[in-house]
Design an enzyme around this catalytic site. Structure first.
Site, PDB file in Angstrom:
ATOM      1  N   GLY A  89       0.837  -1.189   0.000  1.00 22.74           N
ATOM      2  CA  GLY A  89       0.000   0.000   0.000  1.00 22.74           C
ATOM      3  C   GLY A  89       0.874   1.242   0.000  1.00 22.74           C
TER       4      GLY A  89
ATOM      5  CD  GLN B 246       3.366   6.067   2.478  1.00 20.06           C
ATOM      6  OE1 GLN B 246       2.400   5.470   2.011  1.00 20.06           O
ATOM      7  NE2 GLN B 246       4.359   5.434   3.071  1.00 20.06           N
TER       8      GLN B 246
ATOM      9  CB  CYS C 235       5.121   2.683   7.334  1.00 21.89           C
ATOM     10  SG  CYS C 235       4.611   4.133   6.381  1.00 21.89           S
ATOM     11  CG  LEU C 236       6.490   1.155   1.403  1.00 20.85           C
ATOM     12  CD1 LEU C 236       5.894   1.331   0.011  1.00 20.85           C
ATOM     13  CD2 LEU C 236       7.585   0.101   1.391  1.00 20.85           C
TER      14      LEU C 236
ATOM     15  CG  HIS D 216      -0.732   1.562   7.254  1.00 20.07           C
ATOM     16  ND1 HIS D 216       0.225   1.120   8.150  1.00 20.07           N
ATOM     17  CD2 HIS D 216      -0.070   2.376   6.380  1.00 20.07           C
ATOM     18  CE1 HIS D 216       1.398   1.663   7.843  1.00 20.07           C
ATOM     19  NE2 HIS D 216       1.249   2.418   6.764  1.00 20.07           N
ATOM     20  CD  GLU D 217      -1.067   2.517   2.704  1.00 18.54           C
ATOM     21  OE1 GLU D 217      -0.636   3.679   2.585  1.00 18.54           O
ATOM     22  OE2 GLU D 217      -0.341   1.560   3.040  1.00 18.54           O
TER      23      GLU D 217
ATOM     24  CG  HIS E 292       0.138   7.066   5.187  1.00 18.15           C
ATOM     25  ND1 HIS E 292       1.279   7.601   5.748  1.00 18.15           N
ATOM     26  CD2 HIS E 292       0.373   5.735   5.052  1.00 18.15           C
ATOM     27  CE1 HIS E 292       2.167   6.622   5.947  1.00 18.15           C
ATOM     28  NE2 HIS E 292       1.641   5.476   5.536  1.00 18.15           N
TER      29      HIS E 292
HETATM   30 NI    NI Z   1       2.549   3.602   5.576  1.00 22.63          NI
END
Ligand code: NI
Length: 186
Positions: free
Chosen positions: A59, A64, A108-109, A150-151, A154
Site C-alpha cells: 500500500g 508518501q 511502512c515504506l 493504514h493508508e 496517511h
Molecule cells: Ni505507511
C-alpha cells in the site's frame, strides 16, 4: 505498508517516485480531497503503483510521494501465483467498522525496517471514488482491512507509530532521523 505482493504489472510510461521518510511535515498533514479525475491523477496513480510494487509494498498513500491529495493505492494479494489486484482509491472513507479487532505487525515504506503490532477493526466498509469517476464501495477484511486503514490514516497525517507508546515512537523516530542523516551524507 510494507511486504511483497507478487509480480508487478508494468507499463513503459510508469515512473518510480521517491518515498518520503519520517519525520517529514508532509507526512503529518491532512490531505485535500481530490476534486476531479484528471490525466495528472491517472499518471500519479500509475507511478504510485510502480513505486509500491518496486519497494516492495502492499500500500502507498499520495503524501508518501509528496502529493497532499486524498489518494492511495494498494494490492494485498499475497499468493505470488495469484493475479495481482492493483487498486486506486480517491477520497476513501471508512463508512463502517467491525467491533472485532485484529492485530497485525505493521510496517511502512516511510519508516523503513521498523515493525510493530497495531490493533484495528478486523473488517471495514470503505467508499471511494475510482479513476473511472464512479463511486465504489467494498467490504475489506484480513490484511486488506488493515492496509486500507493504514493508508487512509496517511491521508489524515497519521502514521502507524502514532498508535504506539511515546517511548517506542520516539525511539523509532530517532532511528529515522539518523537514517536520513546517513543517507544525506552518502
Ligand atoms: Ni505507511
Amino acid at each position: 505498508m510494507l511486504r511483497a505482493a507478487g509480480p508487478s504489472p508494468k507499463s513503459a510510461r510508469m515512473t518510480k517516485r521517491s518515498i518520503l521518510i519520517h519525520p517529514d511535515p508532509r507526512l503529518k498533514t491532512a490531505c485535500d480531497p481530490v476534486a476531479d479525475v484528471t490525466d495528472a491523477l491517472r499518471v500519479l496513480a500509475e507511478d504510485m503503483l510502480e513505486t509500491m510494487y518496486d519497494a516492495p509494498g502492499i500500500g502507498l498513500a499520495a503524501p508518501q510521494v509528496g502529493v497532499l491529495s486524498r489518494m492511495l493505492v494498494m494490492d494485498c494479494v499475497k499468493d505470488p501465483e495469484a493475479k495481482p489486484r492493483p487498486m486506486v482509491l480517491l477520497n476513501p472513507q471508512v463508512i463502517a467498522a467491525s467491533e472485532d479487532t485484529s492485530v497485525y505487525e505493521e510496517g511502512c515504506l516511510s519508516i523503513p525496517d521498523q515493525f510493530a503490532d497495531v490493533e484495528r477493526p478486523a473488517a471495514v466498509t470503505v467508499r471511494w471514488l475510482g479513476l473511472d469517476g464512479e463511486e465504489h464501495q467494498e467490504d475489506f477484511d484480513g490484511l486488506w482491512a488493515t492496509c486500507v486503514q493504514h493508508e487512509i490514516d496517511h491521508l489524515n497525517g497519521k502514521l502507524f507509530i502514532d498508535y504506539l507508546g511515546p517511548m517506542k515512537r520516539q525511539m523509532i523516530t530517532r532511528r529515522m532521523v539518523k537514517l536520513k542523516r546517513d543517507r544525506a551524507r552518502a
